[in-house]
Enzyme design. Structure first.
Site, short mmCIF file in Angstrom:
data_model
loop_
_atom_site.label_atom_id
_atom_site.label_comp_id
_atom_site.label_asym_id
_atom_site.label_seq_id
_atom_site.Cartn_x
_atom_site.Cartn_y
_atom_site.Cartn_z
N ILE A 145 0.67 4.20 1.89
CA ILE A 145 1.19 4.63 3.20
C ILE A 145 2.18 3.61 3.74
CG2 ILE A 145 0.58 5.14 5.61
CD1 ILE A 145 -2.12 6.18 4.59
N ALA A 146 1.85 2.33 3.59
CA ALA A 146 2.71 1.27 4.13
C ALA A 146 4.11 1.32 3.51
CB ALA A 146 2.09 -0.10 3.88
N ALA B 295 -2.74 -1.95 6.77
CA ALA B 295 -3.65 -2.60 5.81
C ALA B 295 -5.11 -2.36 6.17
CB ALA B 295 -3.38 -4.10 5.77
N SER B 296 -5.91 -2.19 5.14
CA SER B 296 -7.35 -2.01 5.34
C SER B 296 -8.06 -2.47 4.08
CB SER B 296 -7.68 -0.55 5.60
OG SER B 296 -9.07 -0.36 5.71
N LYS C 226 -14.25 2.41 8.78
CA LYS C 226 -13.06 2.89 9.48
C LYS C 226 -13.38 3.24 10.93
CE LYS C 226 -9.55 3.42 7.65
NZ LYS C 226 -8.43 2.48 7.36
N VAL D 127 -4.57 11.79 1.75
CA VAL D 127 -3.12 11.56 1.73
C VAL D 127 -2.56 11.82 0.32
CG1 VAL D 127 -1.25 9.94 2.19
CG2 VAL D 127 -3.32 9.89 3.60
N GLY E 197 0.81 -1.21 0.00
CA GLY E 197 0.00 0.00 0.00
C GLY E 197 0.84 1.27 0.00
N VAL F 184 -6.04 12.85 6.97
CA VAL F 184 -6.99 13.42 6.02
C VAL F 184 -6.60 12.87 4.64
CG1 VAL F 184 -7.49 15.48 7.38
CG2 VAL F 184 -5.51 15.47 5.87
N TYR G 71 -17.72 3.30 3.71
CA TYR G 71 -16.28 3.16 3.95
C TYR G 71 -15.88 3.89 5.23
CZ TYR G 71 -11.22 3.30 3.27
OH TYR G 71 -9.86 3.17 3.44
#
Length: 349
Positions: free
Chosen positions: A20-21, A91-92, A167, A195, A18, A193, A163
């Protein structure tokens, strides 16, 4: 950070492919940590390594390893967290466009979080940092002048999109787990917020499609939508700060570069700074009434109708004060996004 002591520590990053990951992995490796990353499909290892290289990380096979694990199954989670000091649960489940019921997103998100937390607790992990979202904060409330902060939770009984509900309920479940059965496992949450920031490959955050659609002229104008933005490099930095700072335990941290801005402001930032590359950007605001008519037949437009005209301003004062976090400006993160999309020839894909 003292890289000498970090070399003894192993950090699990979930969802390693991902956006961000990948940036979290880059910063962990550069700070001297050993990293284990989960992937749903190990066929993506070469792709992930290419992304990390693009981001300036030096990753040898001794310091970066991969393990196959899926949030929807128990397989390999015990092995994934084994020997880890920290877990960054990034992860999501991704948004499903044609879902029949909101539970299709809510249940996997909640169950996935609990699966990771149980495994972390059993393995004696010190702290988990959960990547939540601003979607768990700002929905279902009347407009307010003051910016939203970490004390606010999205009202899931409102018309919040599925979604965002997922979260919210996943983060709520995480805090409840820690309180009732965490057995000393620490938790911190990061709530970003929209990204932005440097794209490393074809896998990037949903927010970046806004920049791509503006640059390619796919957006015929700008809906009256207000949003905060934050650079992915700063989001990753906040994850690392929340991972090691004692004051971050049991806290959530909003990540935003500054005050929220309107979509038309995003378009203007591109036009004023990118010259010919922004030739197709349309910085005209679309009438909300027109969008409401289009929404009757277009489900994508329908999804944004509740956001029209709403100020979504939030504050990162807590992260700045408690963790010494210092984010880049909104304009810098937007321009870094655009420049990376252009450099990697991703506008045509």
């Amino acid at each position: 950070m003292n890289t000498n002591s970090n070399t003894e520590k192993l950090v699990l990053v979930t969802g390693g492919a991902g956006f961000i990951a990948a940036h979290c992995i880059i910063q962990l490796l550069n700070a001297g940590y050993n990293v284990r990353a989960t992937l749903r499909n190990l066929n993506r290892i070469a792709e992930v390594k290419a992304m990390l290289k693009e981001g300036g990380a030096v990753a040898d096979d001794d310091r970066l390893t991969f393990i196959q694990a899926d949030l929807s199954a128990d397989t390999n989670w015990a092995e994934a967290v084994s020997g880890c000091t920290y877990v960054l649960h990034v992860a999501s489940p991704t948004p499903i466009k044609d879902y029949k019921h909101e539970d299709e997103m809510i249940i996997p998100a909640r169950e996935g979080v609990l699966r990771v937390l149980r495994a972390a607790r059993e393995a004696g992990v010190k702290r988990v940092v959960l990547t939540s979202a601003i979607g768990a904060v700002v929905y279902g409330h009347p407009n307010q002048k003051e910016p939203f902060d970490e004390t606010t939770w999205t009202n899931v009984d409102s018309n919040a999109p599925a979604y965002q509900k997922s979260k919210t309920l996943a983060e709520r479940a995480a805090w409840e787990f820690i309180e009732k059965e965490g057995n000393g496992l620490e938790l911190a949450a990061v709530n970003p917020v929209g990204v932005m920031g440097p794209v490393l490959g074809a896998d990037y955050s949903h927010s970046i499609h806004v920049i791509k659609n503006l640059l390619t002229g796919k957006m015929a104008g700008c809906p009256k939508i207000n949003s905060g933005f934050v650079d992915v490099r700063d989001v990753a930095d906040l994850h690392l700060r929340a991972m090691i700072n004692p004051a971050a335990s049991s806290q959530r941290f909003i990540a935003t570069a500054g005050e929220s801005i309107w979509m038309v402001d995003v378009a203007r930032i591109l036009k004023e700074n990118l010259g010919e590359a922004a030739a197709k950007v349309n910085a005209k605001e679309l009438p909300s009434m027109l969008l409401r008519v289009v929404a009757l037949k277009d489900p994508t437009v329908k999804a944004i109708i509740p956001l029209l005209g709403r100020v979504m301003n939030v504050t990162s004062a807590k992260a700045i004060k408690t963790l010494g976090w210092s984010p880049r400006s909104t304009a810098e993160s937007i321009l870094a996004t655009a420049e990376s999309l252009i450099r990697l020839n991703l506008l045509d894909q």
